[in-house]
Design an enzyme around this catalytic site. Sequence first.
Site, mmCIF file in Angstrom:
data_model
loop_
_atom_site.group_PDB
_atom_site.id
_atom_site.type_symbol
_atom_site.label_atom_id
_atom_site.label_comp_id
_atom_site.label_asym_id
_atom_site.label_seq_id
_atom_site.Cartn_x
_atom_site.Cartn_y
_atom_site.Cartn_z
ATOM 1 C CG HIS A 138 -0.415 -4.128 -27.637
ATOM 2 N ND1 HIS A 138 -0.779 -3.317 -26.785
ATOM 3 C CD2 HIS A 138 -1.245 -5.197 -27.098
ATOM 4 C CE1 HIS A 138 -1.423 -3.447 -25.959
ATOM 5 N NE2 HIS A 138 -1.922 -4.786 -26.013
ATOM 6 C CG ASP A 215 5.782 -4.563 -28.512
ATOM 7 O OD1 ASP A 215 6.001 -5.392 -27.316
ATOM 8 O OD2 ASP A 215 4.576 -4.298 -28.504
ATOM 9 C CD GLN A 218 1.939 -11.518 -26.080
ATOM 10 O OE1 GLN A 218 2.156 -12.539 -25.466
ATOM 11 N NE2 GLN A 218 1.262 -10.576 -25.553
ATOM 12 C CE LYS A 241 1.956 -8.681 -22.408
ATOM 13 N NZ LYS A 241 0.362 -8.361 -22.077
ATOM 14 C CB CYS A 379 -4.661 -3.615 -27.171
ATOM 15 S SG CYS A 379 -5.424 -3.368 -25.635
HETATM 16 N N1 7TS Z 1 3.031 -5.175 -26.705
HETATM 17 C C1 7TS Z 1 2.323 -6.428 -26.871
HETATM 18 C C2 7TS Z 1 2.621 -7.237 -28.449
HETATM 19 C C3 7TS Z 1 1.211 -6.894 -25.901
HETATM 20 O O1 7TS Z 1 0.729 -8.106 -26.307
HETATM 21 C C4 7TS Z 1 1.039 -6.306 -24.922
HETATM 22 C C5 7TS Z 1 -0.035 -6.675 -24.002
HETATM 23 C C6 7TS Z 1 1.869 -5.127 -24.738
HETATM 24 C C7 7TS Z 1 2.638 -4.407 -25.570
HETATM 25 C C8 7TS Z 1 1.602 -4.308 -23.402
HETATM 26 O O2 7TS Z 1 2.158 -4.950 -22.475
HETATM 27 P P1 7TS Z 1 2.161 -4.302 -20.999
HETATM 28 O O3 7TS Z 1 2.814 -5.384 -20.196
HETATM 29 O O4 7TS Z 1 2.550 -3.037 -21.031
HETATM 30 O O5 7TS Z 1 0.485 -4.310 -20.770
HETATM 31 N N2 7TS Z 1 -1.055 -7.461 -24.494
HETATM 32 C C9 7TS Z 1 -2.023 -7.858 -24.108
HETATM 33 C C10 7TS Z 1 -3.003 -9.106 -24.427
HETATM 34 O O6 7TS Z 1 -2.631 -9.457 -25.497
HETATM 35 N N3 7TS Z 1 -3.882 -9.157 -23.533
HETATM 36 O O7 7TS Z 1 -3.762 -8.346 -22.764
HETATM 37 C C11 7TS Z 1 -2.585 -7.847 -22.797
#
Ligand code: 7TS
Length: 421
Positions: A138, A215, A218, A241, A379
């Site tokens: 990501h 990371d 997910q 999430k 992303c």
């Molecule tokens: N890493 C992964 C693998 C992600 O899917 C996401 C967000 C992030 C980092 C960032 O997470 P955050 O909580 O800091 O925003 N992924 C997604 C998505 O798949 N659609 O919207 C956000």
Amino acid sequence: MTTLHQVSRAKASAPPVLDLRRIRADFPILGHLSNGKPLVYLDNAATSQKPQSVIDTLTRYYQAENANIHRGVYELSQHATLAYERARAKIQRFINAAEPHEVVFVRSATEAINLVAHSYGRSHLHAGDEVIVSVMEHHSNLVPWQLVCEATGARLRVIPMTDAGELVLEEYERLFNEKTKLVALVHVSNSLGTINPVKQMVETAHTNGVPVMVDGAQGAPHLPIDVRDLDCDFYALSGHKMFGPTGIGALYGKAALLDAMPPYQGGGEMIRSVRFEKTTYAQAPAKFEAGTPHIAGAIGLGAAVDYLHNLPWDLIQAHEYDLLTYATESLAAIPGVRLVGTAREKASVASFVLDGVHAHDIGTILDQEGIAVRTGHHCTQPVMERLGIPATARASFAFYNTREEVDALVAGVLKVREVFG
Ligand code: 7TS
């Protein structure tokens, strides 16, 4: 680590029964309408919905418990401090970290990664050094490393993947040399669903004397996370999430690493003593939690972890596997549909393209049916470039989704085909 596939194989002889009605009743938003139709929420990789227990915890906190923490001698503040630190211990247990102070509260997975990049990265990387990332990161686990590389003169090396979306481990092993200083790796890909063999990849890195940042944005919503079993050095969690509030996440770091790292942001709460001549810093995690943190968010995340803790995980994983298999087979049966991301080990993501139709048009038509999916590059632009596609439509599942919702998705995609002839 047990994967969805292994769980499914183990359960093949006795079909699991999960009380989905009861579980869905815990999530009030799932009973709502969208565009006049029952909401079919299939964008869980973007953010998950929240159980009533998390919502109630947030409300109760603001109604009856709100005070700033770590500062007050009065009862309310001490109570809030206790609740905040209790939440830290819940997350420690959830990921099986050795100590609560190995858990740093941050704003999001993004901030967790930026913290490591700017604190650990800037203090360890020099011109010519190398950071290994994968092609399926990501942007959150890519751009912070690019920024640090720009600032230090280090450079990125990239683990390639197959057309199915599996990392090429022989290539990964070949990337290590004496300049390699860190591996930054996604546990579960948000656009492909691939579950990477993180434990094995950490072992390879450690054999080369290199620490690993995982990371896990997910990972935590779908898999049991055991940071000591993975032996990763850092692990990023995204609260929203994993059925918790937005604006809160956590960074796990091995105590010895966190203790040796310089602060990421300066401010109140992160100091031991401040003088104009010299300021000294608090120990981790306070050293990395400058200013008033998202107290309610942390406590809400603790409530989410409590909720997850009480779920029957063997049944949940079997159900998620069933949903993914059912969705994959049903979507693949639609003429013109191609699944994107067909790794052998996958979590609950079904990304797809439809011949002659842009992903955004799929999303728009599904929305009219009350179905929420994400469309675009998610992303992960390097993934799209690697596969030669501009975008996908992505249905991402949580344990509260149902086969009937997959049927609604399939009916919606058939409608898209009709509209576009
Ligand atoms: N890493 C992964 C693998 C992600 O899917 C996401 C967000 C992030 C980092 C960032 O997470 P955050 O909580 O800091 O925003 N992924 C997604 C998505 O798949 N659609 O919207 C956000």
